[in-house]
Motif scaffolding. Structure first.
Motif, PDB file in Angstrom:
ATOM      1  N   GLY A  29       0.786  -1.295  -0.070  1.00 56.78           N
ATOM      2  CA  GLY A  29      -0.119   0.134  -0.139  1.00 56.78           C
ATOM      3  C   GLY A  29       0.907   1.194  -0.098  1.00 56.78           C
ATOM      4  O   GLY A  29       0.475   2.263  -0.538  1.00 56.78           O
ATOM      5  N   ALA A  30       2.162   1.052   0.867  1.00 51.64           N
ATOM      6  CA  ALA A  30       2.918   2.401   0.782  1.00 51.64           C
ATOM      7  C   ALA A  30       3.435   2.566  -0.527  1.00 51.64           C
ATOM      8  O   ALA A  30       3.660   3.685  -1.125  1.00 51.64           O
ATOM      9  CB  ALA A  30       4.202   2.247   1.640  1.00 51.64           C
ATOM     10  N   VAL A  31       3.780   1.622  -1.196  1.00 54.66           N
ATOM     11  CA  VAL A  31       4.472   1.755  -2.628  1.00 54.66           C
ATOM     12  C   VAL A  31       3.236   2.173  -3.814  1.00 54.66           C
ATOM     13  O   VAL A  31       3.414   3.097  -4.465  1.00 54.66           O
ATOM     14  CB  VAL A  31       4.966   0.410  -3.331  1.00 54.66           C
ATOM     15  CG1 VAL A  31       5.371   0.484  -4.608  1.00 54.66           C
ATOM     16  CG2 VAL A  31       6.144  -0.161  -2.424  1.00 54.66           C
ATOM     17  N   PHE A  32       2.115   1.780  -3.410  1.00 55.91           N
ATOM     18  CA  PHE A  32       1.081   1.934  -4.352  1.00 55.91           C
ATOM     19  C   PHE A  32       0.685   3.641  -4.070  1.00 55.91           C
ATOM     20  O   PHE A  32       0.553   4.417  -4.839  1.00 55.91           O
ATOM     21  CB  PHE A  32      -0.050   1.536  -4.140  1.00 55.91           C
ATOM     22  CG  PHE A  32      -1.323   1.910  -4.794  1.00 55.91           C
ATOM     23  CD1 PHE A  32      -1.574   1.616  -6.240  1.00 55.91           C
ATOM     24  CD2 PHE A  32      -2.297   2.690  -4.356  1.00 55.91           C
ATOM     25  CE1 PHE A  32      -2.782   2.048  -6.945  1.00 55.91           C
ATOM     26  CE2 PHE A  32      -3.437   3.235  -5.188  1.00 55.91           C
ATOM     27  CZ  PHE A  32      -3.607   2.805  -6.526  1.00 55.91           C
ATOM     28  N   ALA A  33       0.697   4.111  -2.714  1.00 52.65           N
ATOM     29  CA  ALA A  33       0.542   5.217  -2.448  1.00 52.65           C
ATOM     30  C   ALA A  33       1.835   6.461  -3.073  1.00 52.65           C
ATOM     31  O   ALA A  33       1.464   7.418  -3.413  1.00 52.65           O
ATOM     32  CB  ALA A  33       0.367   5.386  -0.901  1.00 52.65           C
ATOM     33  N   LEU A  34       2.785   5.810  -3.065  1.00 53.11           N
ATOM     34  CA  LEU A  34       4.253   6.637  -3.462  1.00 53.11           C
ATOM     35  C   LEU A  34       3.821   6.835  -4.950  1.00 53.11           C
ATOM     36  O   LEU A  34       4.105   7.793  -5.472  1.00 53.11           O
ATOM     37  CB  LEU A  34       5.413   6.031  -3.287  1.00 53.11           C
ATOM     38  CG  LEU A  34       6.485   6.399  -3.743  1.00 53.11           C
ATOM     39  CD1 LEU A  34       6.804   7.646  -3.318  1.00 53.11           C
ATOM     40  CD2 LEU A  34       7.878   5.733  -3.665  1.00 53.11           C
ATOM     41  N   ILE A  35       3.561   5.443  -5.499  1.00 52.77           N
ATOM     42  CA  ILE A  35       3.349   6.045  -7.118  1.00 52.77           C
ATOM     43  C   ILE A  35       2.080   6.832  -7.291  1.00 52.77           C
ATOM     44  O   ILE A  35       2.150   7.957  -8.188  1.00 52.77           O
ATOM     45  CB  ILE A  35       2.801   4.597  -7.825  1.00 52.77           C
ATOM     46  CG1 ILE A  35       4.220   3.523  -7.633  1.00 52.77           C
ATOM     47  CG2 ILE A  35       2.472   4.760  -9.283  1.00 52.77           C
ATOM     48  CD1 ILE A  35       3.936   2.172  -8.215  1.00 52.77           C
ATOM     49  N   ALA A  36       0.787   6.653  -6.424  1.00 51.92           N
ATOM     50  CA  ALA A  36      -0.043   7.577  -6.740  1.00 51.92           C
ATOM     51  C   ALA A  36       0.296   9.142  -6.500  1.00 51.92           C
ATOM     52  O   ALA A  36      -0.234  10.153  -7.154  1.00 51.92           O
ATOM     53  CB  ALA A  36      -1.348   7.280  -6.069  1.00 51.92           C
ATOM     54  N   ALA A  37       1.088   9.287  -5.378  1.00 50.47           N
ATOM     55  CA  ALA A  37       1.324  10.596  -4.890  1.00 50.47           C
ATOM     56  C   ALA A  37       2.278  11.088  -5.971  1.00 50.47           C
ATOM     57  O   ALA A  37       2.134  12.498  -6.204  1.00 50.47           O
ATOM     58  CB  ALA A  37       2.025  10.541  -3.506  1.00 50.47           C
ATOM     59  N   SER A  38       3.290  10.471  -6.685  1.00 46.72           N
ATOM     60  CA  SER A  38       4.070  11.015  -7.574  1.00 46.72           C
ATOM     61  C   SER A  38       3.128  11.341  -9.008  1.00 46.72           C
ATOM     62  O   SER A  38       3.821  12.581  -9.311  1.00 46.72           O
ATOM     63  CB  SER A  38       4.953  10.073  -7.996  1.00 46.72           C
ATOM     64  OG  SER A  38       5.993   9.657  -7.161  1.00 46.72           O
TER      65      SER A  38
END
Length: 299
Positions: A29-38
Motif C-alpha cells: 500500500g505504501a508503494v502504491f501510495a508513492l506511485i499515486a502521490a508522484s
C-alpha cells in the motif's frame, strides 16, 4: 525560495499519503501510495489551479466588464511588476477572493460577485493587490497543491473505514477510526503551518502594491463581516480550499473549525494600521461612505 517551499510541501504530503497507504495495505500500500502521490504531484503542479477554479464555478471575465475589474487588475499587476494574470468571477453573495496558479506567468485572480457588490473600489483594489502579492511571492503554487493534496488525504482516510480495519496486522477498528480523523487533521496542520506568515506577508506587500494600507484593512473588516454570516456553498463542499481565500469562507458546519487556516482578522488589520501610521480604517471608511453614498461602490 517559493519552489523550495513547494517541494517541501509536496514531500510532506507524499509522506502522509504513504503512511496512510501503509496502514491500509502494508508495504504494498505504501508503494502504491508513492506511485499515486508522484502522479498527483505532477498533475497538481500543472492542473490544480484549473481544478480549484472549477470547484468554485469561476468564470473568466470576458469583454463585457462594466466594473472595470480587468483594468484594475492590469494596473495593479503593473505596479507589482507582474505579468497580467487571468481574471475570474465567482457567483456567490459572500465577499471573498483568492489567487491561484503555479507561477506568476500562469496565474489567475478570482473575486466573488459579493465582493464587487459590497466593497468600494478602493477596498477592492486592496484585495486585488493582496492576491497579486500571493502570486509574486509564489504562494499560489503552495496553496493550490495543498488544496489538492488535502482533499485527496481526506478521501483516502475515508477509505480506511472500509479496508484498513480488515487487513491482518492492520490498525484495527479503533486505529482505523483514529486514522479517519487524524489524517485530515494532519493535512490541515500542514496548511496552517504556512498560513500565518503567508497572509501577513501578502497583506504587507499588497498594501505596498496599492499604496494604501487602510484600503486593505477596511476590506478585510468588511469581508470578515460578510463571510461570517453569508454561506459559500462551493467552499463548504470543498473545505480543503478554504486556506486559499483572503478570509476563511467557512462557517456553516461544525467541522469548519478544523480548517481555520487564517490568522486573526483583527490582528491583520492592526498590522495594516501600523503601516499607515495608526489611522483608523473604520473612520476612513465612514468618511468615504459619506462622500460617495450617492455614487455607490463603483462610483
Amino acid at each position: 525560495m517559493g519552489y523550495l517551499k513547494t517541494a517541501m510541501l509536496m514531500a510532506a504530503m507524499t509522506a502522509l499519503f504513504m503512511g496512510i497507504g501503509y496502514l491500509l495495505a502494508g508495504s504494498g500500500g505504501a508503494v502504491f501510495a508513492l506511485i499515486a502521490a508522484s502522479a498527483m504531484n505532477t498533475f497538481s503542479w500543472w492542473n490544480s489551479d484549473k481544478m480549484v477554479l472549477r470547484m468554485h464555478n469561476a468564470r473568466p471575465v470576458d469583454g463585457n466588464d462594466p466594473h472595470g475589474l480587468v483594468r484594475m487588475v492590469a494596473d495593479l499587476a503593473d505596479n507589482a511588476g507582474l505579468p497580467m494574470p487571468e481574471v475570474y468571477v465567482i457567483e456567490t453573495p459572500q465577499p471573498n477572493a483568492f489567487a491561484t496558479g503555479r507561477n506568476p506567468d500562469n496565474a489567475a485572480v478570482a473575486v466573488t460577485t459579493g465582493l464587487m457588490q459590497r466593497l468600494s473600489r478602493e477596498e477592492l483594489a486592496g484585495v486585488v493587490a493582496h492576491e497579486l502579492a500571493h502570486i509574486r511571492n509564489h504562494d499560489t503554487a503552495i496553496m493550490t497543491v495543498t488544496a489538492t493534496f488535502a482533499g485527496a488525504v481526506t478521501m483516502l482516510a475515508n477509505f480506511a473505514l472500509f479496508f484498513g480495519g480488515r487487513r491482518e496486522g492492520g490498525p484495527g477498528l479503533l486505529g482505523t477510526l483514529a486514522l479517519m480523523f487524524l489524517a485530515p487533521l494532519a493535512a490541515g496542520l500542514v496548511q496552517m503551518a504556512i498560513s500565518r506568515t503567508r497572509e501577513y506577508a501578502a497583506d504587507k506587500a499588497g498594501a505596498e502594491i496599492c499604496g494604501h494600507p487602510l484600503w486593505l484593512a477596511s476590506a478585510l473588516e468588511r469581508i470578515q463581516e460578510g463571510a461570517s454570516r453569508i454561506d459559500n456553498d462551493a467552499a463548504e463542499q470543498n473545505p480543503a480550499t478554504a486556506h486559499m481565500f483572503i478570509i476563511n469562507p467557512l462557517h456553516a458546519h461544525a467541522r469548519d473549525s478544523l480548517f481555520a487556516t487564517h490568522p486573526s482578522t483583527a490582528n491583520r488589520v492592526a498590522e495594516l494600521r501600523k503601516m499607515s501610521g495608526g489611522v483608523s480604517a473604520g473612520k476612513r471608511r465612514q468618511s468615504k461612505s459619506r462622500s460617495s453614498s450617492k455614487s455607490g461602490p463603483w462610483g
